[in-house]
Write an enzyme that holds these catalytic residues in place. Structure first.
Site, PDB file in Angstrom:
ATOM      1  N   ALA A  48       0.796  -1.234   0.000  1.00 42.07           N
ATOM      2  CA  ALA A  48       0.000   0.000   0.000  1.00 42.07           C
ATOM      3  C   ALA A  48       0.833   1.291   0.000  1.00 42.07           C
ATOM      4  O   ALA A  48       0.663   2.138  -0.891  1.00 42.07           O
ATOM      5  CB  ALA A  48      -0.976  -0.039   1.172  1.00 42.07           C
ATOM      6  N   ARG A  89      -5.459   0.317  -8.797  1.00 47.79           N
ATOM      7  CA  ARG A  89      -5.907  -0.738  -7.868  1.00 47.79           C
ATOM      8  C   ARG A  89      -6.901  -0.111  -6.891  1.00 47.79           C
ATOM      9  O   ARG A  89      -6.699   1.028  -6.465  1.00 47.79           O
ATOM     10  CB  ARG A  89      -4.721  -1.361  -7.104  1.00 47.79           C
ATOM     11  CG  ARG A  89      -3.793  -2.183  -7.995  1.00 47.79           C
ATOM     12  CD  ARG A  89      -2.714  -2.888  -7.178  1.00 47.79           C
ATOM     13  NE  ARG A  89      -3.228  -4.071  -6.513  1.00 47.79           N
ATOM     14  CZ  ARG A  89      -2.494  -4.812  -5.660  1.00 47.79           C
ATOM     15  NH1 ARG A  89      -1.254  -4.461  -5.386  1.00 47.79           N
ATOM     16  NH2 ARG A  89      -3.011  -5.879  -5.089  1.00 47.79           N
ATOM     17  N   GLN A 204       3.727 -13.355  -1.701  1.00 43.84           N
ATOM     18  CA  GLN A 204       4.533 -12.241  -1.186  1.00 43.84           C
ATOM     19  C   GLN A 204       5.362 -12.658   0.032  1.00 43.84           C
ATOM     20  O   GLN A 204       6.462 -12.168   0.253  1.00 43.84           O
ATOM     21  CB  GLN A 204       3.624 -11.059  -0.801  1.00 43.84           C
ATOM     22  CG  GLN A 204       2.981 -10.344  -1.974  1.00 43.84           C
ATOM     23  CD  GLN A 204       1.599 -10.888  -2.296  1.00 43.84           C
ATOM     24  OE1 GLN A 204       1.312 -12.043  -2.059  1.00 43.84           O
ATOM     25  NE2 GLN A 204       0.749 -10.053  -2.861  1.00 43.84           N
ATOM     26  N   ASP A 245      -4.160  -2.362   4.078  1.00 47.30           N
ATOM     27  CA  ASP A 245      -4.371  -1.582   2.851  1.00 47.30           C
ATOM     28  C   ASP A 245      -5.383  -0.471   3.069  1.00 47.30           C
ATOM     29  O   ASP A 245      -5.297   0.592   2.443  1.00 47.30           O
ATOM     30  CB  ASP A 245      -4.826  -2.501   1.712  1.00 47.30           C
ATOM     31  CG  ASP A 245      -3.631  -3.244   1.157  1.00 47.30           C
ATOM     32  OD1 ASP A 245      -3.209  -4.212   1.800  1.00 47.30           O
ATOM     33  OD2 ASP A 245      -3.085  -2.804   0.130  1.00 47.30           O
ATOM     34  N   ASN A 255      -6.722  -6.171   4.487  1.00 49.04           N
ATOM     35  CA  ASN A 255      -5.326  -6.518   4.214  1.00 49.04           C
ATOM     36  C   ASN A 255      -5.327  -7.782   3.350  1.00 49.04           C
ATOM     37  O   ASN A 255      -6.394  -8.314   3.010  1.00 49.04           O
ATOM     38  CB  ASN A 255      -4.555  -6.739   5.525  1.00 49.04           C
ATOM     39  CG  ASN A 255      -3.056  -6.856   5.297  1.00 49.04           C
ATOM     40  OD1 ASN A 255      -2.458  -5.998   4.627  1.00 49.04           O
ATOM     41  ND2 ASN A 255      -2.431  -7.885   5.814  1.00 49.04           N
ATOM     42  N   LYS A 256      -4.147  -8.229   2.991  1.00 57.50           N
ATOM     43  CA  LYS A 256      -4.014  -9.369   2.062  1.00 57.50           C
ATOM     44  C   LYS A 256      -4.903 -10.543   2.451  1.00 57.50           C
ATOM     45  O   LYS A 256      -5.030 -10.869   3.629  1.00 57.50           O
ATOM     46  CB  LYS A 256      -2.533  -9.790   2.026  1.00 57.50           C
ATOM     47  CG  LYS A 256      -2.192 -10.916   1.101  1.00 57.50           C
ATOM     48  CD  LYS A 256      -2.693 -10.715  -0.311  1.00 57.50           C
ATOM     49  CE  LYS A 256      -2.205  -9.432  -0.949  1.00 57.50           C
ATOM     50  NZ  LYS A 256      -2.919  -9.121  -2.226  1.00 57.50           N
TER      51      LYS A 256
HETATM   52  O1  MRU Z   1      -1.300  -7.166  -3.237  1.00 57.65           O
HETATM   53  P1  MRU Z   1      -0.194  -6.508  -2.472  1.00 57.65           P
HETATM   54  O2  MRU Z   1       1.084  -7.265  -2.476  1.00 57.65           O
HETATM   55  O3  MRU Z   1      -0.034  -5.059  -2.848  1.00 57.65           O
HETATM   56  O4  MRU Z   1      -0.741  -6.533  -0.971  1.00 57.65           O
HETATM   57  C1  MRU Z   1       0.060  -6.034   0.050  1.00 57.65           C
HETATM   58  C2  MRU Z   1      -0.542  -6.170   1.394  1.00 57.65           C
HETATM   59  O5  MRU Z   1      -1.627  -6.669   1.556  1.00 57.65           O
HETATM   60  C3  MRU Z   1       0.204  -5.546   2.524  1.00 57.65           C
HETATM   61  O6  MRU Z   1       0.017  -6.268   3.696  1.00 57.65           O
HETATM   62  C4  MRU Z   1      -0.310  -4.117   2.730  1.00 57.65           C
HETATM   63  O7  MRU Z   1      -0.317  -3.428   1.520  1.00 57.65           O
HETATM   64  C5  MRU Z   1       0.477  -3.383   3.717  1.00 57.65           C
HETATM   65  S1  MRU Z   1       2.073  -2.970   3.092  1.00 57.65           S
HETATM   66  C6  MRU Z   1       2.900  -2.082   4.261  1.00 57.65           C
END
Ligand code: MRU
Length: 353
Positions: A48, A89, A204, A245, A255-256
């Site tokens: 994010a 996004r 990730q 996010d 979040n993810k």
């Molecule tokens: O799809 P992504 O890799 O952008 O998702 C990232 C996440 O969900 C992170 O946990 C979130 O963005 C926090 S990053 C400090």
């Protein structure tokens, strides 16, 4: 040390291509907002805060390229550029925050310089936008450091911690949010062990977080997502920390995908569940988690790994990229301004004030 994620020079932005990590450190060069939006959509960069920082630079690049001749044209170009970036996004509010900040800076300049923009005015405009974009990234870097210290204070010596996805340096311009808490606590010799969930389907955790933890010398192991409950139950996990996010005004946190499940397991095992995120992640316009848009990504990312199809041909699949953890399952939210606990609307407002 983690390689620089973004390198901004007048007229171009180099983006560390995270799709190739950890095997290869390689950069894409983009010269306009469309290039930044595409790199964001395609996940060359992700996380994010980093998406927001890249958007700020993308905005500055686009205005440099288009070089508006009047205040009116500046307003029009600024609005369409912000719109283009925001469409990349939908879930991470940092993207919207950064684009809106750049838009506000452009509008302020237009208001102060009505009519035609001569060469000197154009130069001042571009310098002002570059400065604003750099400020967005410097604030992110400082917020990460502050979150690391606030978060480390919550952890006892001998902590066994788990994290999900990548909320590390690779997701920010600083030391990271959740991973920043782990590395700050590690520097204080408080971390006995860390677990990184692999984070299907985009991996990730397996590709990025464990790489970061290893590079920072944190004793850590990689687990698959479906090992989390067993590891929490049997390996003495006494803290979980994740990034975010978008956090709604009541503390519900997007979040993810997989974060919500982890929070449910944490509650069952009475393990504190922490969210670390800078204040621009808090969306006061979203009253609760139901109002957060969850990105649906290509199901190809679910049925294929490294271009190898794992499922039967013609299979139907789903790919929500995020989920929402209810505030009631979150022990505390760590921002750069301090710790929000318990997670209530009122406490969030106090932290933002
Ligand atoms: O799809 P992504 O890799 O952008 O998702 C990232 C996440 O969900 C992170 O946990 C979130 O963005 C926090 S990053 C400090």
């Amino acid at each position: 040390m983690i390689p620089p994620r973004l390198i901004f020079r007048k007229g171009s932005l180099k983006i560390l291509d995270q799709r190739l990590l950890p095997a290869k450190v390689s950069y894409l060069t983009v010269k306009d907002a469309a290039g930044v939006a595409k790199a964001t959509k395609d996940m060359a960069l992700r996380g994010a805060p980093l998406i927001g920082c890249a958007a700020a630079f993308g905005f500055a690049l686009e205005l440099r390229r288009r070089c508006p001749a009047s205040a009116k044209e500046l307003e029009r170009t600024a609005l369409s550029t912000a719109g283009l970036l925001k469409a990349a996004r939908p879930t991470a509010v940092a993207l919207f925050y950064a684009a809106d900040r750049m838009l506000a800076a452009a509008r302020a300049f237009a208001a102060a310089n009505p009519g035609r923009l001569d060469t000197a005015a154009k130069a001042r405009l571009l310098a002002a936008l570059d400065r604003e974009a750099r400020l967005v990234t410097e604030e992110d870097e400082a917020a990460c450091l502050a979150m690391g210290l606030h978060g480390a204070r919550l952890l006892p010596r001998g902590t066994v911690i788990m994290t999900h996805c990548n909320a590390g340096a690779l997701a920010t311009m600083g030391i990271g949010t959740a991973v920043g808490v782990i590395t700050a606590a590690h520097a204080q010799k408080k971390i006995r062990h860390a677990y990184s969930c692999e984070t299907r389907p985009y991996m990730q955790g397996a590709r990025l977080t464990i790489w970061e933890l290893m590079r920072e010398g944190v004793p850590a192991e990689l687990i698959t997502d479906n090992m989390a409950a067993h590891i929490i139950k049997t390996c003495g996990v006494n803290a979980i920390v994740v990034g975010a996010d978008r956090i709604a005004a009541n503390g519900d946190t997007a979040n993810k995908i997989g974060t919500y499940g982890l929070a449910v397991i944490a509650r069952h095992h009475k393990v504190p569940f922490y969210v670390a995120a800078p204040t621009p992640t808090i969306d006061t316009r979203a009253p609760d988690g139901d109002s957060i848009v969850i990105e649906e990504r290509s199901t190809d990312e679910v049925v294929r790994i490294n271009n190898v199809c794992l499922a039967p041909k013609g299979v139907k699949a789903r790919h929500p990229a995020f989920d929402v953890t209810p505030a009631a399952l979150i022990t505390a939210i760590i921002t750069e301004k301090g710790v929000i606990a318990p997670v209530t609307r009122a406490n969030i407002r106090k932290n933002l004030a």
